[in-house]
Design a protein around this motif. Structure first.
Motif, PDB file in Angstrom:
ATOM      1  N   GLU A 173       0.798  -1.217   0.000  1.00 37.32           N
ATOM      2  CA  GLU A 173       0.000   0.000   0.000  1.00 37.32           C
ATOM      3  C   GLU A 173       0.837   1.277   0.000  1.00 37.32           C
ATOM      4  O   GLU A 173       0.302   2.355  -0.220  1.00 37.32           O
ATOM      5  CB  GLU A 173      -0.939   0.018   1.210  1.00 37.32           C
ATOM      6  CG  GLU A 173      -1.918  -1.145   1.252  1.00 37.32           C
ATOM      7  CD  GLU A 173      -2.826  -1.214   0.043  1.00 37.32           C
ATOM      8  OE1 GLU A 173      -3.253  -0.147  -0.442  1.00 37.32           O
ATOM      9  OE2 GLU A 173      -3.094  -2.329  -0.428  1.00 37.32           O
ATOM     10  N   ASP A 195       3.488   4.255  -1.005  1.00 37.98           N
ATOM     11  CA  ASP A 195       3.863   5.001  -2.192  1.00 37.98           C
ATOM     12  C   ASP A 195       5.183   4.416  -2.726  1.00 37.98           C
ATOM     13  O   ASP A 195       6.087   4.110  -1.945  1.00 37.98           O
ATOM     14  CB  ASP A 195       4.056   6.472  -1.800  1.00 37.98           C
ATOM     15  CG  ASP A 195       4.409   7.339  -2.969  1.00 37.98           C
ATOM     16  OD1 ASP A 195       5.428   8.047  -2.880  1.00 37.98           O
ATOM     17  OD2 ASP A 195       3.672   7.319  -3.961  1.00 37.98           O
ATOM     18  N   LYS A 239       7.738   5.725  -3.995  1.00 39.92           N
ATOM     19  CA  LYS A 239       8.917   6.498  -3.579  1.00 39.92           C
ATOM     20  C   LYS A 239       9.339   6.123  -2.163  1.00 39.92           C
ATOM     21  O   LYS A 239      10.523   6.023  -1.870  1.00 39.92           O
ATOM     22  CB  LYS A 239       8.639   7.996  -3.669  1.00 39.92           C
ATOM     23  CG  LYS A 239       8.475   8.485  -5.080  1.00 39.92           C
ATOM     24  CD  LYS A 239       8.140   9.949  -5.105  1.00 39.92           C
ATOM     25  CE  LYS A 239       7.885  10.407  -6.535  1.00 39.92           C
ATOM     26  NZ  LYS A 239       7.421  11.790  -6.587  1.00 39.92           N
ATOM     27  N   LYS A 240       8.357   5.919  -1.280  1.00 32.66           N
ATOM     28  CA  LYS A 240       8.683   5.531   0.091  1.00 32.66           C
ATOM     29  C   LYS A 240       9.231   4.112   0.150  1.00 32.66           C
ATOM     30  O   LYS A 240      10.043   3.787   1.005  1.00 32.66           O
ATOM     31  CB  LYS A 240       7.452   5.650   0.991  1.00 32.66           C
ATOM     32  CG  LYS A 240       7.117   7.059   1.379  1.00 32.66           C
ATOM     33  CD  LYS A 240       6.064   7.076   2.453  1.00 32.66           C
ATOM     34  CE  LYS A 240       5.874   8.485   2.964  1.00 32.66           C
ATOM     35  NZ  LYS A 240       4.937   8.528   4.077  1.00 32.66           N
ATOM     36  N   ARG A 300       0.485  -5.016  -6.533  1.00 30.07           N
ATOM     37  CA  ARG A 300      -0.213  -3.747  -6.788  1.00 30.07           C
ATOM     38  C   ARG A 300      -1.114  -3.830  -8.014  1.00 30.07           C
ATOM     39  O   ARG A 300      -2.146  -3.173  -8.071  1.00 30.07           O
ATOM     40  CB  ARG A 300       0.803  -2.628  -6.987  1.00 30.07           C
ATOM     41  CG  ARG A 300       1.470  -2.232  -5.713  1.00 30.07           C
ATOM     42  CD  ARG A 300       2.360  -1.052  -5.912  1.00 30.07           C
ATOM     43  NE  ARG A 300       2.911  -0.663  -4.620  1.00 30.07           N
ATOM     44  CZ  ARG A 300       4.098  -0.152  -4.455  1.00 30.07           C
ATOM     45  NH1 ARG A 300       4.870   0.064  -5.483  1.00 30.07           N
ATOM     46  NH2 ARG A 300       4.519   0.158  -3.251  1.00 30.07           N
TER      47      ARG A 300
END
Length: 170
Positions: free
Chosen positions: A36, A38, A40-41, A59
């Protein structure tokens, strides 16, 4: 006799089947949180390539059964990774989010009180002496005028922004 004693000792030190299942579900839960996140994170974690690929595939999966199987697979892959640092980082992000939400709720409560209670501005001035009371009075008055004239809530929003600048911490 020695074999029985050895088996009893091994059973006492090995985790029970229930505990192993709880651990597996916990790893799967961490995997779900990673899915879940992002993208980038997600790059902030040092994850094996197979785990990254499995997360990427999860995803794109829309069907419930297929997604559940993919999440179970991610949980199996998580067994090979030290999950503690991952969980700690996820918890710290969640804590920051909770703190921000609490701050926004505080700002919203102040705005509602300032618009509905007569003595709220006096109380606000006592709690935040650096506040520009003249500006706040103007925004409150304009917000009331906009509401009665059914105009867009420009001053209502500006009041919230002003409160954000005044109240810097919860």
């Amino acid at each position: 006799m020695q074999k029985e004693l050895k088996n009893e000792i091994e059973q006492d030190t090995a985790p029970s089947k229930t505990q192993r299942k709880k651990d597996m579900h916990a790893l799967q839960e961490i995997g779900e949180q990673l899915v879940e996140l992002d993208p980038k994170k997600l790059t902030e974690f040092d994850l094996p390539e197979t785990l990254k690929d499995a997360i990427q595939q999860a995803r794109s999966i829309q069907k419930h059964g297929a997604r559940r199987r993919q999440l179970q697979y991610i949980g199996r892959l998580m067994r090979n990774v030290d999950a503690l640092p991952i969980q700690q980082k996820l918890d710290s992000w969640r804590q920051v989010s909770v703190h921000q939400t609490a701050r926004l709720h505080q700002l919203e409560r102040w705005r509602e009180r300032l618009l509905s209670e007569e003595h709220a501005l006096t109380e606000f001035a006592q709690q935040y002496p650096a506040a520009d009371l003249q500006r706040l009075r103007l925004l409150i008055r304009n917000a009331h005028k906009e509401k009665t004239a059914d105009k867009p809530p420009k001053s209502f929003r500006l009041l919230f922004q002003e409160l954000q600048e005044i109240i810097t911490e919860v």
